[in-house]
Design a protein around this motif. Structure first.
Motif, PDB file in Angstrom:
ATOM      1  N   ASN A 499       0.797  -1.222   0.000  1.00  0.00           N
ATOM      2  CA  ASN A 499       0.000   0.000   0.000  1.00  0.00           C
ATOM      3  C   ASN A 499       0.827   1.268   0.000  1.00  0.00           C
ATOM      4  O   ASN A 499       0.294   2.365   0.213  1.00  0.00           O
ATOM      5  CB  ASN A 499      -0.944  -0.006   1.207  1.00  0.00           C
ATOM      6  CG  ASN A 499      -0.231  -0.357   2.507  1.00  0.00           C
ATOM      7  OD1 ASN A 499       0.975  -0.162   2.627  1.00  0.00           O
ATOM      8  ND2 ASN A 499      -0.977  -0.903   3.467  1.00  0.00           N
ATOM      9  N   GLN A 500       2.132   1.146  -0.214  1.00  0.00           N
ATOM     10  CA  GLN A 500       2.988   2.322  -0.322  1.00  0.00           C
ATOM     11  C   GLN A 500       3.159   2.710  -1.794  1.00  0.00           C
ATOM     12  O   GLN A 500       2.969   1.879  -2.692  1.00  0.00           O
ATOM     13  CB  GLN A 500       4.349   2.044   0.309  1.00  0.00           C
ATOM     14  CG  GLN A 500       4.283   1.571   1.755  1.00  0.00           C
ATOM     15  CD  GLN A 500       3.586   2.566   2.668  1.00  0.00           C
ATOM     16  OE1 GLN A 500       3.945   3.749   2.677  1.00  0.00           O
ATOM     17  NE2 GLN A 500       2.584   2.108   3.412  1.00  0.00           N
ATOM     18  N   ALA A 501       3.521   3.953  -2.027  1.00  0.00           N
ATOM     19  CA  ALA A 501       3.639   4.416  -3.414  1.00  0.00           C
ATOM     20  C   ALA A 501       4.609   3.569  -4.213  1.00  0.00           C
ATOM     21  O   ALA A 501       4.418   3.359  -5.425  1.00  0.00           O
ATOM     22  CB  ALA A 501       4.066   5.885  -3.434  1.00  0.00           C
ATOM     23  N   ASP A 502       5.666   3.066  -3.570  1.00  0.00           N
ATOM     24  CA  ASP A 502       6.662   2.268  -4.293  1.00  0.00           C
ATOM     25  C   ASP A 502       6.478   0.762  -4.107  1.00  0.00           C
ATOM     26  O   ASP A 502       7.340  -0.027  -4.514  1.00  0.00           O
ATOM     27  CB  ASP A 502       8.072   2.667  -3.861  1.00  0.00           C
ATOM     28  CG  ASP A 502       8.304   2.452  -2.361  1.00  0.00           C
ATOM     29  OD1 ASP A 502       7.307   2.353  -1.611  1.00  0.00           O
ATOM     30  OD2 ASP A 502       9.483   2.379  -1.957  1.00  0.00           O
ATOM     31  N   SER A 503       5.356   0.331  -3.514  1.00  0.00           N
ATOM     32  CA  SER A 503       5.124  -1.104  -3.305  1.00  0.00           C
ATOM     33  C   SER A 503       5.022  -1.824  -4.640  1.00  0.00           C
ATOM     34  O   SER A 503       4.320  -1.370  -5.556  1.00  0.00           O
ATOM     35  CB  SER A 503       3.833  -1.329  -2.511  1.00  0.00           C
ATOM     36  OG  SER A 503       3.960  -0.883  -1.184  1.00  0.00           O
ATOM     37  N   ALA A 504       5.702  -2.954  -4.730  1.00  0.00           N
ATOM     38  CA  ALA A 504       5.668  -3.721  -5.978  1.00  0.00           C
ATOM     39  C   ALA A 504       6.160  -5.133  -5.727  1.00  0.00           C
ATOM     40  O   ALA A 504       6.955  -5.391  -4.816  1.00  0.00           O
ATOM     41  CB  ALA A 504       6.524  -3.058  -7.053  1.00  0.00           C
ATOM     42  N   VAL A 505       5.693  -6.060  -6.554  1.00  0.00           N
ATOM     43  CA  VAL A 505       6.195  -7.424  -6.608  1.00  0.00           C
ATOM     44  C   VAL A 505       6.603  -7.677  -8.057  1.00  0.00           C
ATOM     45  O   VAL A 505       5.782  -7.533  -8.967  1.00  0.00           O
ATOM     46  CB  VAL A 505       5.131  -8.443  -6.158  1.00  0.00           C
ATOM     47  CG1 VAL A 505       5.664  -9.865  -6.304  1.00  0.00           C
ATOM     48  CG2 VAL A 505       4.707  -8.174  -4.718  1.00  0.00           C
ATOM     49  N   THR A 506       7.858  -8.043  -8.260  1.00  0.00           N
ATOM     50  CA  THR A 506       8.398  -8.218  -9.606  1.00  0.00           C
ATOM     51  C   THR A 506       8.795  -9.672  -9.805  1.00  0.00           C
ATOM     52  O   THR A 506       9.632 -10.207  -9.068  1.00  0.00           O
ATOM     53  CB  THR A 506       9.608  -7.301  -9.843  1.00  0.00           C
ATOM     54  OG1 THR A 506       9.226  -5.941  -9.595  1.00  0.00           O
ATOM     55  CG2 THR A 506      10.107  -7.423 -11.276  1.00  0.00           C
ATOM     56  N   PHE A 507       8.181 -10.299 -10.806  1.00  0.00           N
ATOM     57  CA  PHE A 507       8.432 -11.701 -11.112  1.00  0.00           C
ATOM     58  C   PHE A 507       9.380 -11.808 -12.300  1.00  0.00           C
ATOM     59  O   PHE A 507       9.212 -11.105 -13.309  1.00  0.00           O
ATOM     60  CB  PHE A 507       7.116 -12.415 -11.471  1.00  0.00           C
ATOM     61  CG  PHE A 507       6.088 -12.429 -10.382  1.00  0.00           C
ATOM     62  CD1 PHE A 507       5.994 -13.497  -9.503  1.00  0.00           C
ATOM     63  CD2 PHE A 507       5.190 -11.368 -10.246  1.00  0.00           C
ATOM     64  CE1 PHE A 507       5.025 -13.519  -8.512  1.00  0.00           C
ATOM     65  CE2 PHE A 507       4.213 -11.387  -9.259  1.00  0.00           C
ATOM     66  CZ  PHE A 507       4.132 -12.463  -8.381  1.00  0.00           C
ATOM     67  N   ASP A 508      10.349 -12.701 -12.196  1.00  0.00           N
ATOM     68  CA  ASP A 508      11.192 -13.063 -13.335  1.00  0.00           C
ATOM     69  C   ASP A 508      10.636 -14.348 -13.926  1.00  0.00           C
ATOM     70  O   ASP A 508      10.716 -15.416 -13.314  1.00  0.00           O
ATOM     71  CB  ASP A 508      12.645 -13.253 -12.898  1.00  0.00           C
ATOM     72  CG  ASP A 508      13.292 -11.933 -12.478  1.00  0.00           C
ATOM     73  OD1 ASP A 508      12.980 -10.915 -13.112  1.00  0.00           O
ATOM     74  OD2 ASP A 508      14.082 -11.930 -11.520  1.00  0.00           O
ATOM     75  N   VAL A 509      10.066 -14.230 -15.109  1.00  0.00           N
ATOM     76  CA  VAL A 509       9.348 -15.332 -15.741  1.00  0.00           C
ATOM     77  C   VAL A 509      10.092 -15.751 -17.007  1.00  0.00           C
ATOM     78  O   VAL A 509      10.403 -14.908 -17.854  1.00  0.00           O
ATOM     79  CB  VAL A 509       7.910 -14.909 -16.088  1.00  0.00           C
ATOM     80  CG1 VAL A 509       7.217 -15.957 -16.936  1.00  0.00           C
ATOM     81  CG2 VAL A 509       7.118 -14.636 -14.813  1.00  0.00           C
ATOM     82  N   THR A 510      10.349 -17.039 -17.136  1.00  0.00           N
ATOM     83  CA  THR A 510      11.041 -17.574 -18.311  1.00  0.00           C
ATOM     84  C   THR A 510      10.079 -18.447 -19.100  1.00  0.00           C
ATOM     85  O   THR A 510       9.471 -19.370 -18.545  1.00  0.00           O
ATOM     86  CB  THR A 510      12.270 -18.393 -17.901  1.00  0.00           C
ATOM     87  OG1 THR A 510      13.148 -17.562 -17.140  1.00  0.00           O
ATOM     88  CG2 THR A 510      13.006 -18.914 -19.127  1.00  0.00           C
ATOM     89  N   VAL A 511       9.949 -18.144 -20.401  1.00  0.00           N
ATOM     90  CA  VAL A 511       9.018 -18.905 -21.240  1.00  0.00           C
ATOM     91  C   VAL A 511       9.783 -19.490 -22.424  1.00  0.00           C
ATOM     92  O   VAL A 511      10.809 -18.953 -22.856  1.00  0.00           O
ATOM     93  CB  VAL A 511       7.855 -18.021 -21.732  1.00  0.00           C
ATOM     94  CG1 VAL A 511       7.084 -17.457 -20.542  1.00  0.00           C
ATOM     95  CG2 VAL A 511       8.334 -16.902 -22.634  1.00  0.00           C
ATOM     96  N   PRO A 512       9.294 -20.603 -22.993  1.00  0.00           N
ATOM     97  CA  PRO A 512      10.054 -21.310 -24.031  1.00  0.00           C
ATOM     98  C   PRO A 512       9.993 -20.654 -25.401  1.00  0.00           C
ATOM     99  O   PRO A 512      10.937 -20.787 -26.189  1.00  0.00           O
ATOM    100  CB  PRO A 512       9.392 -22.692 -24.061  1.00  0.00           C
ATOM    101  CG  PRO A 512       7.996 -22.446 -23.587  1.00  0.00           C
ATOM    102  CD  PRO A 512       8.095 -21.364 -22.567  1.00  0.00           C
ATOM    103  N   GLY A 568      12.477 -16.653 -23.481  1.00  0.00           N
ATOM    104  CA  GLY A 568      13.452 -16.527 -22.409  1.00  0.00           C
ATOM    105  C   GLY A 568      12.909 -15.724 -21.251  1.00  0.00           C
ATOM    106  O   GLY A 568      11.740 -15.818 -20.885  1.00  0.00           O
ATOM    107  N   ARG A 569      13.762 -14.865 -20.670  1.00  0.00           N
ATOM    108  CA  ARG A 569      13.412 -14.159 -19.428  1.00  0.00           C
ATOM    109  C   ARG A 569      12.525 -12.949 -19.704  1.00  0.00           C
ATOM    110  O   ARG A 569      12.765 -12.188 -20.644  1.00  0.00           O
ATOM    111  CB  ARG A 569      14.693 -13.724 -18.714  1.00  0.00           C
ATOM    112  CG  ARG A 569      14.459 -12.973 -17.405  1.00  0.00           C
ATOM    113  CD  ARG A 569      15.781 -12.555 -16.770  1.00  0.00           C
ATOM    114  NE  ARG A 569      15.563 -11.745 -15.580  1.00  0.00           N
ATOM    115  CZ  ARG A 569      15.354 -10.431 -15.591  1.00  0.00           C
ATOM    116  NH1 ARG A 569      15.357  -9.785 -16.756  1.00  0.00           N
ATOM    117  NH2 ARG A 569      15.188  -9.763 -14.470  1.00  0.00           N
ATOM    118  N   ASN A 570      11.508 -12.778 -18.843  1.00  0.00           N
ATOM    119  CA  ASN A 570      10.632 -11.617 -18.883  1.00  0.00           C
ATOM    120  C   ASN A 570      10.459 -11.078 -17.462  1.00  0.00           C
ATOM    121  O   ASN A 570      10.427 -11.850 -16.504  1.00  0.00           O
ATOM    122  CB  ASN A 570       9.257 -11.989 -19.439  1.00  0.00           C
ATOM    123  CG  ASN A 570       9.286 -12.414 -20.882  1.00  0.00           C
ATOM    124  OD1 ASN A 570       9.002 -11.628 -21.779  1.00  0.00           O
ATOM    125  ND2 ASN A 570       9.640 -13.675 -21.133  1.00  0.00           N
TER     126      ASN A 570
END
Length: 884
Positions: A499-512, A568-570
């Motif tokens: 709930n903070q202005a800079d709150s974030a969850v960042t996923f590193d997703v790899t696809v074929p 690859g990575r996203n």
């Protein structure tokens, strides 16, 4: 990867745990009584009949007529839908006449004194009077006292003198209550003592007294929660308690009572297939009923297994696997770990009539093998189908179990087949533990003749929010063994306080491969309205993702978003704000991210030999062109029931593959227990023939039946999305009367809806429909309803609202619409209406005079079952149920 092998194939590179199933060692008839639920039904049609019948539930636990404990779930109200869908009996907690939890004690002292008991007996007499005059009188079971070791009598005390005084009072009251019930409701059954925790001392004294005073319960009951066990450190919660109780009966010279565990499981277990299999396996092994998954949340959803009204969650599909074992005999199962709490469990049956074996296993995050002895009984080749269902959250629906393997194998010379289970997730961050939450179904039948469809699975990965890069958020642990009353979470953790202005969850997703992918964001949103997060993919253009409200922060649902990913990575970021879109509204807790490659919708295949059947039906495995391993042979009156899943409301082509030697109609096709078409025999051509029915299906599960009117063979049903004449009407464009008025709401279709409907027939919505032909149509109502009661310590007392539907001025039909958790959540429910050819006028209202009321009842009961208001109305869709 999941495959079927035999001992002749190379051994796995790494040793894994094994569960052994011996089809030759029978342990008794399959009971199938462990799918019950406490307050799982709330109103007529909530949940839908479609979600009830396939589960083949035997008993449920509800409040007595006009009980004040909760605003819905009246036993007399839910009796008709429960019994018409196959239920056997309904338990009534008599003390649920009281409004408070724990129940208010009118005498104010422990144990319950004469003032307290006189008040109770007044209520009991009224309940008995109502139930005994019901057309279902012989199918109600009275539970006179609920958790007396905790409430009113406090029989769990360690003070021996206090215990003796309290137990004496309880036994005296038990005798009076049971005597009254049996005198004034002849033939009625009673259940008890119904302690919150099984204690040897309590049940010894209770059974001795009941034996000596001729007031033994017809059914013995107690509650079995994870912490309440004679062996709490092991995974045998119930097994040790069960053995102790049966030995007690023998010592006291009491014939074995039927047992019903009418409250079981922690919150962490509910809706989770891998947890539910552990409980069900214990109950089935002991051949006892379990008539009540615990009531930790809200009524009307089978303890979270039914989403909205007609959509199944993964837990529902688990109980469907369990119900499909009906008709067989259980066989010996040897578990590799009999001491650990969270260890693998399994149930297995052999059905000689069907020539099928079914195994349901799960509850472990590790790879395992299912070793089946006795598979040689199926012949030289054995067909094996392996399917899996894993946790989908409490308020996001799940499709049918995913088929992981389908094919024929050759048993070893000794008749052994080994089925390796290697997990659902083929990619991801490695921390999801989705396997721990999964249940696997293995079906064995004779092989070698049929033509099985290839298994095609879209690429999928699971990423846990707690394993992602977190900025200004908090990782919390949920639903562990230590916190068994906490709701489950994927991987036992989630990320909140974003709930903070800079709150974030960042996923590193790899696809074929590069392409379109569906992001399934599993979240909780307790704000009471829609919330948002800002989504960016690889730093590109930001957009806002909408999250509808959920019951609380740990009550999960899923928001699906389609994005383009590179090979690859996203980097996928979900945050509170972004310069391009500003600050998102509200807040959400993130649990996990499901990533799945978007593929064209594929037809769904339903093999006849795996369907639920009644009447004169045979099973054959002898046609080389049959789909799957076999087919059905139906004589006149024989029926096959297919549970057909629809991703959304709309038309689907159902292709029936069958064969008959008679010309003309040979079977009736039913949809949700209404006849919609016929199958026709056309002898003289190819062995297998076909008929197509284009039907309007409701989102979720639909009951499609084939009932033979002449002998025929039935091979399969294939369901494919189709198109058809669906008319849409915005509620604000209809004719409004009385207090009904157009209001604004950003999440409504077109930004507007109609409220103020109901509290009298004059406050209504009316619109016209032109029908090309007369007959049954489906009216899909998009609505919102967040009416609630107040004050319960842990249950969310949601209230359904009714809608009276009148066509062309005729008598109205009442339908109930479940709570949507927020006035800004717009859900849909389809109800059937019969239209005439040409112009029709449909009017919607809520006239309280049409609602059911109870006679005068002792306070603080709830004699009126309708608040008077209809749900808010957004839009309507109407379409013929059958168009070809």
């Amino acid at each position: 990867m999941v495959a079927a092998t035999t001992s002749a194939l190379p051994a796995q590179a790494q040793a894994v745990q094994q569960v052994r199933v011996d089809l030759g060692q029978r342990t008794g008839e399959f009971l199938g009584d462990s799918g019950g639920v406490l307050y799982g039904l709330s109103d007529e049609g909530v949940p839908s009949d479609n979600t009830l019948e396939p589960l083949r539930m035997h008993s449920i636990n509800q409040k007595p007529p006009a009980g004040a404990q909760h605003p819905n779930g009246d036993a007399l109200v839910v009796a008709e839908p429960f019994f018409r869908t196959g239920g056997e009996y309904i338990q009534m907690n008599v003390q649920d006449m009281y409004a408070e939890w724990p129940y208010e004690n009118p005498g104010g002292v422990v144990p319950c004194n004469q003032v307290c008991f006189d008040d109770y007996m007044t209520k009991l007499a009224w309940v008995v009077d109502q139930a005994s005059r019901s057309p279902h009188a012989d199918r109600f079971v009275y539970v006179p006292f609920n958790e007396p070791d905790y409430i009113w009598y406090e029989l769990g005390t360690g003070d021996e003198a206090a215990y003796r005084t309290r137990m004496a009072a309880y036994l005296n009251h038990w005798k009076q209550a049971v005597t009254y019930i049996r005198t004034h409701h002849p033939g009625a059954r009673v259940m008890g003592m119904n302690d919150a925790t099984f204690r040897h001392r309590n049940y010894t004294d209770f059974l001795t007294f009941a034996r000596d005073n001729d007031v033994l319960p017809d059914i013995t009951s107690w509650h079995q929660l994870p912490s309440d066990s004679l062996d709490p450190a092991s995974g045998n919660y119930f097994r040790t308690t069960y053995r102790t109780y049966r030995e007690l009966e023998r010592e006291l010279g009491i014939s074995p009572r039927p047992i019903n565990i009418n409250e079981y499981g922690g919150n962490r277990d509910l809706t989770v297939p891998g947890q539910l299999v552990k409980w069900t396996a214990m109950f089935e092994e002991a051949k006892v009923a379990a008539g009540g998954k615990a009531y930790w949340t809200a009524a009307g959803g089978l303890a979270g297994d039914v989403v909205q009204t007609n959509k199944p969650g993964a837990g529902w599909w688990f109980y469907k696997m369990y119900a499909d074992m009906n008709g067989g005999q259980t066989v010996r199962v040897t578990r590799p770990d009999t001491t650990t709490v969270d260890a693998m469990e399994a149930i297995a049956v052999m059905d000689d009539r069907r020539r099928q074996a079914r195994i349901v296993a799960g509850g472990t995050a590790s790879d395992f093998d299912v070793v089946v002895d006795g598979a040689g009984a199926f012949g030289r080749r054995v067909n094996i189908v392996v399917s899996a269902t894993t946790w989908s959250g409490q308020n996001s629906d799940a499709g049918p179990p995913e088929v992981l393997f389908r094919g024929d194998v050759t048993p070893s010379p000794g008749g052994r087949v080994t089925v390796p289970i290697r997990g659902l997730d083929r990619a991801g961050d490695g921390g999801a533990n989705a396997d721990l939450m999964a249940a696997y179904e293995i079906v064995l039948t004779p092989g070698g003749k049929g033509t099985g469809a290839p298994v095609s699975r879209p690429w999928r990965a699971v990423y846990e929010a707690e394993n992602a890069r977190i900025t200004a958020g908090t990782v919390r642990t949920q639903g562990t063994l230590e916190n068994w009353n906490g709701a489950p979470a994927s991987g036992t953790k989630d990320v909140g306080s974003l709930n903070q202005a800079d709150s974030a969850v960042t996923f590193d997703v790899t696809v074929p491969v590069a392409g379109r992918y569906r992001l399934g964001v599993m979240y909780g949103n307790q704000t009471g309205a829609h919330s948002q997060q800002a989504l960016t993919v690889n730093g590109g253009q930001a957009r806002l993702v909408d999250y509808e409200a959920t019951m609380n922060w740990t009550w999960r649902t899923r928001a699906d978003v389609v994005v383009d990913l590179v090979r690859g990575r996203n980097e996928i970021r979900l945050g509170k704000s972004h310069p391009a879109v500003g600050t998102a509204v509200g807040e959400a807790t993130l649990d996990r991210l499901d990533v799945e490659r978007v593929t064209p919708p594929a037809p769904r295949l339903y093999e006849a030999e795996l369907s639920q059947t009644t009447g004169p039906v045979g099973f054959a495995y002898d046609q080389r062109e049959q789909s799957g391993s076999g087919h059905l042979t139906l004589k006149r009156g024989g029926e096959a029931l297919f549970v057909v899943y629809a991703e959304q409301d709309g038309y689907y082509d159902l292709d029936f593959r069958h064969s008959a030697s008679r010309q003309g109609a040979v079977a009736e096709v039913g949809l949700d227990r209404r006849e919609v078409g016929v199958l026709r025999g056309r002898p003289g051509g190819r062995f297998w023939d076909g008929d197509r029915q284009r039907l309007f299906l409701s989102a979720g599960v639909n009951r499609v039946t084939v009932r033979a009117t002449a002998p025929l063979r039935l091979d399969r049903v294939v369901a494919t999305q189709a198109t058809g004449p669906v008319r849409s009407v915005e509620a604000e464009d209809a004719v409004l009367a009385g207090a009904a008025a157009v209001r604004s709401q950003v999440n409504a279709s077109g930004g507007e809806f109609v409220g103020g409907v109901g509290n009298g027939a004059a406050n209504s919505v009316t619109f016209e429909v032109l029908a090309e032909r007369g007959g049954e149509h489906m009216l899909v109502v998009h609505y919102a309803n967040d009416e609630r009661d107040t004050g319960h310590p842990y249950n969310t007392d949601i209230i359904s609202r009714p809608l009276d539907v009148s066509v062309n001025g005729g008598a109205s039909v009442r339908h109930w619409f479940k709570n949507t958790w927020s006035w800004s959540n717009w859900w849909a429910r389809g109800v059937p209406v019969t239209l005439e050819k040409g112009r029709n006028v449909i009017t919607l209202f809520n006239d309280p005079a049409n609602g059911a009321t109870a006679p005068d009842c002792p306070a603080p009961c709830r004699p009126v079952l309708d608040s008077g208001w209809a749900p808010d109305l957004d839009r309507f869709e109407i379409a013929p149920i059958r168009i070809s």
